[in-house]
Design an enzyme around this catalytic site. Sequence first.
Site, short mmCIF file in Angstrom:
data_model
loop_
_atom_site.label_atom_id
_atom_site.label_comp_id
_atom_site.label_asym_id
_atom_site.label_seq_id
_atom_site.Cartn_x
_atom_site.Cartn_y
_atom_site.Cartn_z
N ASP A 19 0.88 -1.17 0.00
CA ASP A 19 0.00 0.00 0.00
C ASP A 19 0.92 1.22 0.00
O ASP A 19 1.66 1.44 0.97
CB ASP A 19 -0.87 -0.05 1.26
CG ASP A 19 -1.70 1.20 1.45
OD1 ASP A 19 -2.60 1.17 2.32
OD2 ASP A 19 -1.47 2.21 0.76
N GLY A 41 -9.62 4.76 -5.89
CA GLY A 41 -8.33 4.09 -6.08
C GLY A 41 -7.23 4.62 -5.18
O GLY A 41 -7.44 4.96 -4.02
N VAL A 42 -6.04 4.71 -5.77
CA VAL A 42 -4.89 5.16 -4.96
C VAL A 42 -5.07 6.63 -4.58
O VAL A 42 -4.64 7.06 -3.49
CB VAL A 42 -3.56 4.90 -5.70
CG1 VAL A 42 -3.38 5.80 -6.91
CG2 VAL A 42 -2.38 5.02 -4.75
N ASP A 43 -5.76 7.40 -5.42
CA ASP A 43 -6.03 8.81 -5.12
C ASP A 43 -6.82 8.92 -3.81
O ASP A 43 -6.48 9.68 -2.90
CB ASP A 43 -6.84 9.41 -6.29
CG ASP A 43 -6.86 10.93 -6.31
OD1 ASP A 43 -7.50 11.47 -7.23
OD2 ASP A 43 -6.23 11.55 -5.45
N VAL A 129 -8.81 2.55 -12.79
CA VAL A 129 -10.00 3.20 -13.39
C VAL A 129 -9.73 3.64 -14.84
O VAL A 129 -10.59 3.56 -15.70
CB VAL A 129 -10.41 4.42 -12.51
CG1 VAL A 129 -11.36 5.36 -13.22
CG2 VAL A 129 -10.97 3.94 -11.20
N TYR A 130 -8.49 4.05 -15.11
CA TYR A 130 -8.18 4.55 -16.46
C TYR A 130 -7.89 3.45 -17.46
O TYR A 130 -7.61 3.71 -18.62
CB TYR A 130 -7.04 5.58 -16.39
CG TYR A 130 -7.46 6.95 -15.89
CD1 TYR A 130 -8.79 7.21 -15.52
CD2 TYR A 130 -6.56 8.00 -15.80
CE1 TYR A 130 -9.18 8.46 -15.08
CE2 TYR A 130 -6.93 9.26 -15.35
CZ TYR A 130 -8.26 9.47 -14.99
OH TYR A 130 -8.65 10.73 -14.55
N1 APR Z 1 -1.22 1.59 -3.09
C1 APR Z 1 -0.63 1.30 -4.28
N2 APR Z 1 -1.32 1.13 -5.42
C2 APR Z 1 -2.67 1.24 -5.35
C3 APR Z 1 -3.37 1.53 -4.15
C4 APR Z 1 -2.58 1.71 -2.99
N3 APR Z 1 -3.14 2.00 -1.80
N4 APR Z 1 -4.72 1.57 -4.43
C5 APR Z 1 -4.84 1.29 -5.74
N5 APR Z 1 -3.63 1.08 -6.30
C6 APR Z 1 -3.29 0.73 -7.69
C7 APR Z 1 -4.37 0.10 -8.52
O1 APR Z 1 -4.47 -1.30 -8.24
C8 APR Z 1 -3.82 0.36 -9.91
O2 APR Z 1 -2.85 -0.63 -10.24
O3 APR Z 1 -3.00 1.95 -8.37
C9 APR Z 1 -3.11 1.71 -9.77
C10 APR Z 1 -3.83 2.88 -10.41
O4 APR Z 1 -5.24 2.68 -10.28
P1 APR Z 1 -6.24 3.90 -9.93
O5 APR Z 1 -6.03 4.32 -8.54
O6 APR Z 1 -7.62 3.45 -10.35
O7 APR Z 1 -5.74 5.10 -10.87
P2 APR Z 1 -5.88 5.32 -12.43
O8 APR Z 1 -6.14 4.06 -13.18
O9 APR Z 1 -4.67 6.13 -12.80
O10 APR Z 1 -7.20 6.21 -12.55
C11 APR Z 1 -7.15 7.52 -12.04
O11 APR Z 1 -9.08 7.16 -10.69
O12 APR Z 1 -9.20 7.35 -8.43
C12 APR Z 1 -9.44 8.01 -9.61
O13 APR Z 1 -9.14 10.33 -9.07
C13 APR Z 1 -8.59 9.23 -9.77
O14 APR Z 1 -9.84 9.99 -11.66
C14 APR Z 1 -8.62 9.39 -11.26
C15 APR Z 1 -8.57 7.96 -11.75
#
Ligand code: APR
Length: 182
Positions: A19, A41-43, A129-130
């Site tokens: 994490d 997600g990670v955001d 998500v992307y």
């Molecule tokens: N630590 C590490 N990696 C993580 C964590 C965490 N706590 N949570 C999620 N991830 C991973 C996911 O499994 C994925 O491999 O981060 C990667 C990116 O996934 P997303 O968080 O969905 O980001 P992204 O695909 O870039 O989409 C961005 O999603 O959350 C929204 O605000 C954000 O609109 C933006 C979009």
Amino acid sequence: MAPLTAEIGETQLDVIVADITTLDVDAIVNAANTSLLGGGGVDGAIHRAAGPELLAECETLGGCPTGAAKITRGYRLKARHVIHAVGPVWHGGGSNKETLLAGCYRTALDLAAAQRLTSIAFPAISTGVYRFPADLAARIAVGTVTAEVAAHPRGMKRVIFCCFSEASAEHHKAAFGDLGLV
Ligand code: APR
């Protein structure tokens, strides 16, 4: 999964499954959106762990274009800074998407160097998500970071690819292997 470690000059690069909000590094990179005002997600995880002051600082930044990044403090996180990178949304291909994703990694390294940071951790930007294909994204991530570090070390001592699944980590390890780095 056995973590992977590679060395390029003075820089150690690692692939781990963790994490990212738990990492004690100078900066963790967030996979943000153009508003920089949080999400899932990670955001979402980073904003929850950092606390409300992170959003308050983000609200002063005026957003961020895709392929770029902006830096804030880390607040309640162990990480001293958060670098908010905005990855491209995958719509089935197009080389500009690959260029934009590479730009996230390159800009994050530039922002870290500008603040003389020496350790940084990346999530797998755009692969949630992307919907960016995880194997292609890992090749772009590892290829961009290793090329940048080899050409301009920027004083970076540690780069961590912080994956959130074994599958994601395997893609990153395979990318290192394809580049002959392990
Ligand atoms: N630590 C590490 N990696 C993580 C964590 C965490 N706590 N949570 C999620 N991830 C991973 C996911 O499994 C994925 O491999 O981060 C990667 C990116 O996934 P997303 O968080 O969905 O980001 P992204 O695909 O870039 O989409 C961005 O999603 O959350 C929204 O605000 C954000 O609109 C933006 C979009």
